[in-house]
Write a protein that holds these residues in place. Structure first.
Motif, PDB file in Angstrom:
ATOM      1  N   UNK A  72      46.690   4.091  -3.734  1.00  0.00           N
ATOM      2  CA  UNK A  72      46.350   2.705  -3.392  1.00  0.00           C
ATOM      3  C   UNK A  72      47.312   2.149  -2.336  1.00  0.00           C
ATOM      4  N   UNK A  75      46.327   3.517   0.978  1.00  0.00           N
ATOM      5  CA  UNK A  75      45.109   2.828   1.390  1.00  0.00           C
ATOM      6  C   UNK A  75      45.437   1.425   1.912  1.00  0.00           C
ATOM      7  N   UNK A  76      46.272   0.723   1.176  1.00  0.00           N
ATOM      8  CA  UNK A  76      46.649  -0.644   1.558  1.00  0.00           C
ATOM      9  C   UNK A  76      47.376  -0.635   2.901  1.00  0.00           C
ATOM     10  N   UNK A  79      45.011  -0.231   5.722  1.00  0.00           N
ATOM     11  CA  UNK A  79      44.179  -1.400   5.985  1.00  0.00           C
ATOM     12  C   UNK A  79      44.928  -2.367   6.901  1.00  0.00           C
ATOM     13  N   UNK A  80      46.223  -2.493   6.662  1.00  0.00           N
ATOM     14  CA  UNK A  80      47.028  -3.417   7.463  1.00  0.00           C
ATOM     15  C   UNK A  80      47.400  -2.785   8.804  1.00  0.00           C
ATOM     16  N   UNK A 284      53.633  -1.379  -0.971  1.00  0.00           N
ATOM     17  CA  UNK A 284      52.572  -2.306  -0.613  1.00  0.00           C
ATOM     18  C   UNK A 284      52.994  -3.086   0.623  1.00  0.00           C
ATOM     19  N   UNK A 285      52.110  -3.228   1.602  1.00  0.00           N
ATOM     20  CA  UNK A 285      52.488  -3.921   2.838  1.00  0.00           C
ATOM     21  C   UNK A 285      52.700  -5.412   2.575  1.00  0.00           C
ATOM     22  N   UNK A 287      52.558  -9.489   3.270  1.00  0.00           N
ATOM     23  CA  UNK A 287      51.487 -10.354   3.783  1.00  0.00           C
ATOM     24  C   UNK A 287      51.685 -10.593   5.277  1.00  0.00           C
ATOM     25  N   UNK A 289      50.188 -13.131   6.644  1.00  0.00           N
ATOM     26  CA  UNK A 289      49.730 -14.523   6.744  1.00  0.00           C
ATOM     27  C   UNK A 289      50.736 -15.376   5.981  1.00  0.00           C
ATOM     28  N   UNK A 291      51.682 -17.397   3.083  1.00  0.00           N
ATOM     29  CA  UNK A 291      51.163 -17.465   1.715  1.00  0.00           C
ATOM     30  C   UNK A 291      51.005 -18.917   1.240  1.00  0.00           C
ATOM     31  N   UNK A 294      48.038 -20.589   2.880  1.00  0.00           N
ATOM     32  CA  UNK A 294      46.762 -20.086   2.362  1.00  0.00           C
ATOM     33  C   UNK A 294      46.462 -20.670   0.987  1.00  0.00           C
ATOM     34  N   UNK A 295      47.517 -20.829   0.177  1.00  0.00           N
ATOM     35  CA  UNK A 295      47.292 -21.397  -1.146  1.00  0.00           C
ATOM     36  C   UNK A 295      46.763 -22.828  -1.013  1.00  0.00           C
ATOM     37  N   UNK A 297      45.127 -24.123   1.605  1.00  0.00           N
ATOM     38  CA  UNK A 297      43.751 -24.081   2.117  1.00  0.00           C
ATOM     39  C   UNK A 297      42.776 -23.753   0.986  1.00  0.00           C
ATOM     40  N   UNK A 298      43.174 -22.780   0.183  1.00  0.00           N
ATOM     41  CA  UNK A 298      42.297 -22.341  -0.902  1.00  0.00           C
ATOM     42  C   UNK A 298      42.080 -23.469  -1.906  1.00  0.00           C
TER      43      UNK A 298
ATOM     44  N   UNK B 213      46.974 -14.012  -3.967  1.00  0.00           N
ATOM     45  CA  UNK B 213      48.084 -14.649  -3.257  1.00  0.00           C
ATOM     46  C   UNK B 213      49.367 -14.585  -4.076  1.00  0.00           C
ATOM     47  N   UNK B 219      48.543  -8.537  -1.810  1.00  0.00           N
ATOM     48  CA  UNK B 219      48.390  -9.313  -0.578  1.00  0.00           C
ATOM     49  C   UNK B 219      47.483  -8.608   0.424  1.00  0.00           C
ATOM     50  N   UNK B 220      47.519  -7.288   0.427  1.00  0.00           N
ATOM     51  CA  UNK B 220      46.707  -6.538   1.389  1.00  0.00           C
ATOM     52  C   UNK B 220      45.217  -6.746   1.151  1.00  0.00           C
ATOM     53  N   UNK B 222      43.945  -9.653   0.568  1.00  0.00           N
ATOM     54  CA  UNK B 222      43.617 -11.022   0.945  1.00  0.00           C
ATOM     55  C   UNK B 222      43.535 -11.150   2.465  1.00  0.00           C
ATOM     56  N   UNK B 227      38.806 -17.537   2.992  1.00  0.00           N
ATOM     57  CA  UNK B 227      38.677 -18.974   2.721  1.00  0.00           C
ATOM     58  C   UNK B 227      37.643 -19.602   3.660  1.00  0.00           C
TER      59      UNK B 227
END
Lengths: 310, 310
Positions: A72, A75-76, A79-80, A284-285, A287, A289, A291, A294-295, A297-298, B213, B219-220, B222, B227
């Motif tokens: 995983x 994969x992550x 993706x980034x 794990x990469x 973020x 963005x 954070x 985004x919280x 905005x969400x 988040x 994070x990857x 998101x 949004x």
């Protein structure tokens, strides 16, 4: 007695499995000197014979959880950052009944199927025969972030033509060097190649073929040509000995996994993959963005978040 | 209390899940009338709320064993008779965070990865945009004997262009009929198409996005555009309502799976697949060789078969 009731992976005895099982590069590997029933790396002295199988199977389950997490992360990361191109390619070769399918089911099956890219290679089709032998291989490579699995591979092209005398030596002989070049190219592109030969004995193959004949739910796995190939057992072993030595490079070494015992085979391949993932220093990469923003905005689109989870 | 200690799959209450969850064909499906937290087919009256989740998860494990066997029979049949072309295609659609990946991991992951063919569809590439919208779909179809899984699909092409206004109506509107034709063609070629919409609520989506988040290992998963798409929630729901009604044919009906509860979602999709395999009347193919003769040939090459299994 090993304490196997806990939830820890016990490290292989004597060092990394990939070191214990690595085939020495050279003109040829002496397969006769490797016992298909042996269990390198297993803590034999701490387990009685009857305990080993159950212990190894539980270890495979535990290592499988690590593999799922490591895959995983790979994969992550892709993706980034897909341009890094990082991926792993497990190449599985064996005589008939050597356990390729079982290994995929039990070891690769522990990972999320979304991150796994399995390709099987049968006898070349008419179209494939019109192309260079690596043409179909290149089309089957895993995308970045995935674990590719080759169920048979380009190594068939230095086995079958030679043993079945379907091509003269000047056709198949240069392929060793071409394969070396190809695997160096893959490595440079971010592909970590893990090559595994599942090493079974001739008597174990007979047992497994007989078991298929005796079980109506497995007749579909049997083909009369299996016995024909078996008649050329020594020729195939010699061809394997040569390719294991000749194509065991520093960037993509071969590993010979004693495979008469299925539970040892799975244990060894699971560790080989885990040790390979370890070399990639996965994580794990972070973020890419903000954070906090985004919280906000969400939450602006959320309405009240009732807590009524089930 | 349901006896869940045994090893039996309990049949869904009220009939087959594929009947309970089938979307009625028509101009549009009333998604507002389907509660994303509901659990059709679950024996609710026999289980307390707290028991249901654990019970459903154990049932998914049991159904998963059936799925693995059924998928193997499909695979075996195709090996013996590839011309029959029989295969199953699971089409998964959902809003962001709807649970497509989780469903694949937990339900499809129960099957042998050798028999599973997963393809994910992102925004079309430049090359894909130069072709008909079904071009990339056709290239991703599973071979005979496999369970294909589409993580998103051709249905994106009647969703995104419409909601994001990237194409005028005269471009996307005719696609409903083209999709119908395409799926009829697949059915005629032996592909059983199982279409699933994972139906989550807007509040559940917010919870899941927030959870991503809040967890650095996720994070990857998101992306800020999640949004943006969420701001168009009602438009997407309307587009889904139309495609579920418009493309819910007799040969390839849509199923709406309430998906706010992940354990129900997995239970429902596992049963949907099992019921689909059941319709294929699967079995292991009989031997197409003389078993007695093969045993003789094999024993002729075997040498003594010592019994020293581990």
């Amino acid at each position: 007695m090993v304490d196997d009731g806990g939830l820890d992976v016990v490290a292989p005895i004597g060092g990394a499995v990939r070191d214990l099982l690595r085939a020495a590069p050279g003109a040829s590997v002496d397969l006769g000197a490797i016992d298909p029933r042996s269990t390198p790396g297993l803590p034999d002295e701490q387990l009685t014979g009857a305990e080993r199988k159950g212990w190894a199977r539980r270890q495979v389950e535990l290592v499988g959880r690590d593999l799922a997490r490591q895959q995983e992360m790979l994969f992550a990361g892709a993706k980034v950052d897909p341009d890094a191109g990082r991926r792993v390619l497990l190449v599985l070769q064996a005589m008939d009944c050597g356990g390729k399918d079982g290994t995929i089911k039990r070891v690769v099956g522990a990972m999320n199927p979304l991150g796994v890219h399995i390709r099987a290679f049968g006898p070349p089709t008419a179209e494939e025969l019109r192309h260079h032998f690596l043409w179909r291989i290149r089309r089957a490579l895993p995308p970045p972030g995935q674990l590719g699995v080759f169920n048979r591979s380009h190594y068939e092209d230095v086995l079958v033509p030679r043993v079945q005398e379907r091509a003269p030596e000047h056709v198949w002989r240069p392929r060793y060097a071409e394969i070396d070049d190809f695997e160096r190219e893959l490595t440079a592109a971010g592909v970590v190649v893990v090559k595994v030969f599942l090493h079974i004995s001739k008597v174990e193959q007979a047992r497994r073929l007989l078991a298929r004949l005796d079980d109506p739910t497995r007749h579909w796995k049997y083909h009369p040509s299996d016995v024909d190939a078996r008649a050329r057992w020594d020729d195939y072993q010699a061809a394997y000995a040569d390719l294991l030595g000749r194509c065991g490079t520093d960037v993509a070494p071969w590993h010979v996994v004693p495979a008469d015992r299925k539970w040892y085979r799975d244990w060894a391949v699971a560790h080989l993959l885990r040790e390979t993932f370890d070399t990639l220093d996965l994580g794990y990469p972070p973020a890419d963005f903000d954070i906090g923003r985004e919280r906000e905005r969400l939450l602006g689109t959320a309405g009240p978040l009732k807590v009524n989870r089930s």
